[in-house]
Design a protein around this motif. Structure first.
Motif, mmCIF file in Angstrom:
data_model
loop_
_atom_site.group_PDB
_atom_site.id
_atom_site.type_symbol
_atom_site.label_atom_id
_atom_site.label_comp_id
_atom_site.label_asym_id
_atom_site.label_seq_id
_atom_site.Cartn_x
_atom_site.Cartn_y
_atom_site.Cartn_z
ATOM 1 N N THR A 183 101.877 35.231 -86.418
ATOM 2 C CA THR A 183 100.910 34.147 -86.347
ATOM 3 C C THR A 183 101.375 33.015 -85.461
ATOM 4 O O THR A 183 100.589 32.180 -85.081
ATOM 5 C CB THR A 183 100.638 33.587 -87.748
ATOM 6 O OG1 THR A 183 101.888 33.446 -88.409
ATOM 7 C CG2 THR A 183 99.728 34.486 -88.514
ATOM 8 N N SER A 184 102.652 32.952 -85.148
ATOM 9 C CA SER A 184 103.093 31.821 -84.349
ATOM 10 C C SER A 184 103.192 32.181 -82.875
ATOM 11 O O SER A 184 103.556 31.359 -82.067
ATOM 12 C CB SER A 184 104.428 31.292 -84.858
ATOM 13 O OG SER A 184 105.439 32.220 -84.546
ATOM 14 N N SER B 182 107.185 35.324 -85.699
ATOM 15 C CA SER B 182 106.137 35.685 -86.635
ATOM 16 C C SER B 182 104.853 35.924 -85.856
ATOM 17 O O SER B 182 104.582 35.275 -84.855
ATOM 18 C CB SER B 182 105.927 34.574 -87.660
ATOM 19 O OG SER B 182 105.021 33.616 -87.175
ATOM 20 N N ASP C 230 106.090 26.945 -83.467
ATOM 21 C CA ASP C 230 104.737 26.531 -83.142
ATOM 22 C C ASP C 230 104.518 25.083 -83.554
ATOM 23 O O ASP C 230 105.346 24.468 -84.225
ATOM 24 C CB ASP C 230 103.688 27.481 -83.729
ATOM 25 C CG ASP C 230 103.868 27.712 -85.210
ATOM 26 O OD1 ASP C 230 104.727 27.070 -85.835
ATOM 27 O OD2 ASP C 230 103.139 28.565 -85.752
ATOM 28 N N THR D 289 102.661 27.896 -90.334
ATOM 29 C CA THR D 289 101.568 27.891 -89.361
ATOM 30 C C THR D 289 100.249 27.561 -90.050
ATOM 31 O O THR D 289 99.416 26.823 -89.508
ATOM 32 C CB THR D 289 101.482 29.271 -88.662
ATOM 33 O OG1 THR D 289 102.751 29.561 -88.073
ATOM 34 C CG2 THR D 289 100.427 29.279 -87.582
#
Ligand code: GDP
Ligand code: MG
Lengths: 118, 255
Positions: free
Chosen positions: B5-6, B3, B95, B53
């Motif tokens: 965002t991670s 992803s 994450d 996240t």
């Protein structure tokens, strides 16, 4: 699979670990094992080793070491095994928080207190 | 596919773009105290975009960091065969964030994608975890069924948190039904963007873990360490409908 921003081609990883195919046996690094440097980086040291020693001036979890160095966990653990074997880092392994599938009630209580104080 | 965002900060991008605004220098890390000697794990499980996240960021004292583990084609991690990944291997990124609980104890929160291949890594990465939060998107509840099934199979205690994206309003009963959720397992609503909400989710999980421990003692008064706790399988039929605000009553477990 692409790994943007990471220079971790198999060739580089091979070089980093001296081509070893396994990490040393008996070095059970957990994701949250805390690594602490026992010496300063020395000139001529492999740059990843030096970076770990700088990072671990204070306790630093294995997962954090991997993330900060942008290396896969497996490679990170091999590097840490080397440093541990040479006495350059020490490892604070997590105390067993879960026994026979059940979390330790004292630890749970500590966690609750800590979370409520957040 | 990781992803967006991670992903770890991309090298070459100015560090100030990916750090939290309060970071004093581009390289500011927040080191742990020198006395910290015990790391604990809680895992947040959920599909892509469900808010893992976001929730970790809300409660973490560091900006979420990301790392990755390699799975070989055979589904083994590379340590088991060869340390150097080859082209047939796949990697799974995950994450994490961190909460210092006391002078000696630190809690790490890991975000785990619920996808099938990730479960190969569970034991290796998360054995010893206190428990898990299954994060559910209110618009895609059924997606979480697999994660719950896996956690029950692994014997990892968990709670379910519905992240409110403003989707259709399901009743708690409907969610329990859709997920086949055993009545004693807490189901809470949350907003992953809110620190207070994330904190409440974590406290609910730990209180649930405590109640599991107490109910085990109630059934086994002389037990110190016995067989692994059996989480009762979901009851099928009308009796599966649990209380709408699920606190975990001890007697339900003991039946
Ligand atoms: N409206 C709303 N959006 C959210 C919430 N939680 C996360 N998001 C957004 O949903 C997207 C995916 O969230 P993310 O935390 O990256 O999901 P992950 O893939 O599970 O880590 C992001 O753009 C978030 O800002 C929430 O509670 N409400
Ligand atoms: Mg994410």
């Amino acid at each position: 699979m692409s790994r943007p921003g990471r220079d971790d081609s198999p060739d580089r990883l091979y070089t980093l670990t001296g081509g070893r195919s396994r990490s040393a046996p008996g070095t059970p690094f957990d994701l949250v094992t805390l690594v602490v440097a026992e010496c300063d980086p020395a000139p001529g040291m492999q740059s990843e080793h030096a970076a770990i020693l700088r990072l671990a001036e204070r306790p630093t979890a294995v997962a954090e070491v991997a993330a900060e160095l942008r290396l896969p966990l497996t490679i990170t653990k091999i590097l840490l095994s080397d440093l541990l074997a040479e006495g350059r880092v020490s490892a604070r392994h997590p105390r067993k928080a879960v026994l026979a599938g059940r979390p330790d009630p004292d630890i749970l209580e500590q966690v609750l207190v800590g979370l409520r104080n957040l | 596919m990781a992803s967006a965002t991670s992903d770890a900060p991309i090298s070459g991008v100015a560090a100030s773009d990916v750090r939290t605004p309060d970071a004093r220098t581009p390289d500011a890390r927040t080191p742990l105290g020198a006395t910290v000697d015990n790391g604990l794990k809680i895992v947040v499980v959920g599909g892509f975009g469900v808010g893992k996240t976001t929730m970790i960021h809300s409660v973490s004292e560091i900006r979420p960091l990301s790392t990755e583990e390699t799975i070989t084609r055979a589904g083994e991690t590379v340590d088991d065969t060869s340390a150097v990944p080859d082209k047939s291997d796949t990697t799974v990124a995950f994450d994490f964030g961190r909460i210092t609980l006391s002078a000696r104890t630190v809690l790490y929160l890991f975000g785990a994608p619920g996808q099938e291949r990730f479960w190969y890594l569970w034991d290796r990465l998360f054995s010893g975890a206190l428990g898990a939060v299954v994060l559910v998107d209110t618009r895609r509840i059924d997606d979480s069924w697999y994660a719950i099934d896996r956690l029950e199979h692994l014997g990892t205690p968990f709670i379910v948190a519905r992240n409110d994206f403003g989707g259709p309003a399901h009743t708690a009963e409907q969610v329990r039904d859709a997920l086949d959720l055993a009545p004693h397992i807490p189901l809470v609503d949350c907003d992953a963007r809110s620190r207070a909400s994330g904190k409440r989710v974590l406290i609910t999980l730990v209180e649930h873990l405590k109640s599991l421990h107490l109910s085990h003692l109630a059934r086994n008064p002389y037990a110190t360490q016995g067989a692994p706790l059996q989480v009762s399988p979901p009851v099928v039929g009308p009796s599966a409908v649990g209380p709408s605000v699920a606190s975990p009553p001890v007697q339900e477990l003991a039946q």
